[in-house]
Design an enzyme around this catalytic site. Sequence first.
Site, mmCIF file in Angstrom:
data_model
loop_
_atom_site.group_PDB
_atom_site.id
_atom_site.type_symbol
_atom_site.label_atom_id
_atom_site.label_comp_id
_atom_site.label_asym_id
_atom_site.label_seq_id
_atom_site.Cartn_x
_atom_site.Cartn_y
_atom_site.Cartn_z
ATOM 1 N N GLY A 27 -97.206 -64.913 70.590
ATOM 2 C CA GLY A 27 -98.639 -65.202 70.663
ATOM 3 C C GLY A 27 -98.954 -66.093 71.843
ATOM 4 O O GLY A 27 -98.088 -66.790 72.374
ATOM 5 N N GLY A 29 -102.417 -68.553 73.593
ATOM 6 C CA GLY A 29 -103.706 -69.180 73.298
ATOM 7 C C GLY A 29 -103.947 -70.347 74.220
ATOM 8 O O GLY A 29 -103.216 -70.550 75.202
ATOM 9 N N VAL A 33 -97.877 -70.804 74.942
ATOM 10 C CA VAL A 33 -97.228 -69.558 74.548
ATOM 11 C C VAL A 33 -96.246 -69.821 73.412
ATOM 12 O O VAL A 33 -95.589 -70.864 73.373
ATOM 13 C CB VAL A 33 -96.460 -68.927 75.735
ATOM 14 C CG1 VAL A 33 -95.860 -67.576 75.323
ATOM 15 C CG2 VAL A 33 -97.363 -68.746 76.937
ATOM 16 N N VAL A 34 -96.148 -68.860 72.486
ATOM 17 C CA VAL A 34 -95.127 -68.908 71.443
ATOM 18 C C VAL A 34 -94.155 -67.756 71.683
ATOM 19 O O VAL A 34 -94.567 -66.600 71.806
ATOM 20 C CB VAL A 34 -95.730 -68.791 70.029
ATOM 21 C CG1 VAL A 34 -94.626 -68.817 68.976
ATOM 22 C CG2 VAL A 34 -96.721 -69.918 69.773
ATOM 23 N N LYS A 49 -92.779 -72.852 70.450
ATOM 24 C CA LYS A 49 -94.148 -73.065 70.916
ATOM 25 C C LYS A 49 -94.103 -73.966 72.143
ATOM 26 O O LYS A 49 -93.815 -75.154 72.043
ATOM 27 C CB LYS A 49 -94.991 -73.699 69.808
ATOM 28 C CG LYS A 49 -96.446 -73.937 70.172
ATOM 29 C CD LYS A 49 -97.196 -74.502 68.966
ATOM 30 C CE LYS A 49 -98.658 -74.730 69.281
ATOM 31 N NZ LYS A 49 -99.400 -75.256 68.100
ATOM 32 N N ASP A 137 -108.444 -77.340 61.419
ATOM 33 C CA ASP A 137 -108.554 -75.965 61.914
ATOM 34 C C ASP A 137 -107.875 -74.988 60.943
ATOM 35 O O ASP A 137 -107.105 -74.121 61.353
ATOM 36 C CB ASP A 137 -107.930 -75.842 63.306
ATOM 37 C CG ASP A 137 -108.325 -74.544 64.008
ATOM 38 O OD1 ASP A 137 -109.411 -74.002 63.689
ATOM 39 O OD2 ASP A 137 -107.558 -74.081 64.876
#
Length: 325
Positions: A27, A29, A33-34, A49, A137
């Site tokens: 993923g 965002g 980056v992961v 992560k 969140d």
Amino acid sequence: MMSKAPLVFSSVKGEFRVDDPSSAVIGTGGYGVVYRGFQSDTKLPVAIKQSKMSLERSIWKEVNAYSRIGPHQNIVEVIAHVAIPDSVSLIMALADCELFDYVCKKTMLAEAEARRLFHQMLAAVEHIHARYVVHCDIKLENWLMFGDTLKLTDFGLSHIFKDGWSVTHLCRRVGSEHYVSPDVLRGTEYDAFASDTWSLSICLFAMCCGFFPYKLASGRDWRYSMFFNKTMCLVTSLFHHYNYDSDLSVQFRDLIHRSIGIRTNRLTLLDLKNHAWTVAASSADAPQEVCIDKTNWKSLPAQETCDPPVLCKAKMITDVPCGAF
């Protein structure tokens, strides 16, 4: 183009590797980056992560939050953290998938399955709140599935209350569209623990209904203006408006309405835990299937056009000025 050179992370817990970063991205965002990686000696699969340089402070905040929270069966395990001159990386347990993807694949969940998962969500949030940490969140994307076990992750926006329960309010405008509470968007101090509870209830609605009740819990969203804090049950109102069929239980509708459908005296985390829907020993009070006929989608008036209320990845809301909504 992303480099194919291996990434190596050395820590007191051992060495971790990503052999081909270009093909190991899980993923991306605003955080960075992961990657899917592994521990060099044991070959244990892990998620790594890696933060952006500009967000190093956020990653350290996440490290501190995990340290305060401690181990819990419904919190993602952080195996190690690695600091190098240009970034900080978290080495974490590797999940099967996000709850968001799991729900989307099924369209929606039967109440019995949602209840089982909700028990785990409540346990996780109750655990972090007891340690004076608020997540800020909570959303489907931040719940990860490990087989039948659900775990909360991503504490980059979290807050640790140093003074315990004597101070429970924040002024930061952070969270994600669909999930963030109206209290956060109002432009004044808000109860951060209650805001987490609102977001948790939005997750439950999305799991059982297959769409979000609001795009944004403010007057800028026609659904919020039309249905929030009204006499009729929120779930009933929304399903009637969209001309959806539903056999969701009375207990579920009551829980949702009293947690995200009214302005004052909303259900607390303890109320959610003790609610009749949550504590039901079986699914006898709730049908196994949720029947929604989307072929008869009701057209919206021209002044109320919007995206269909289907599940989608939520946009981040960070450091929004007071009064912006």
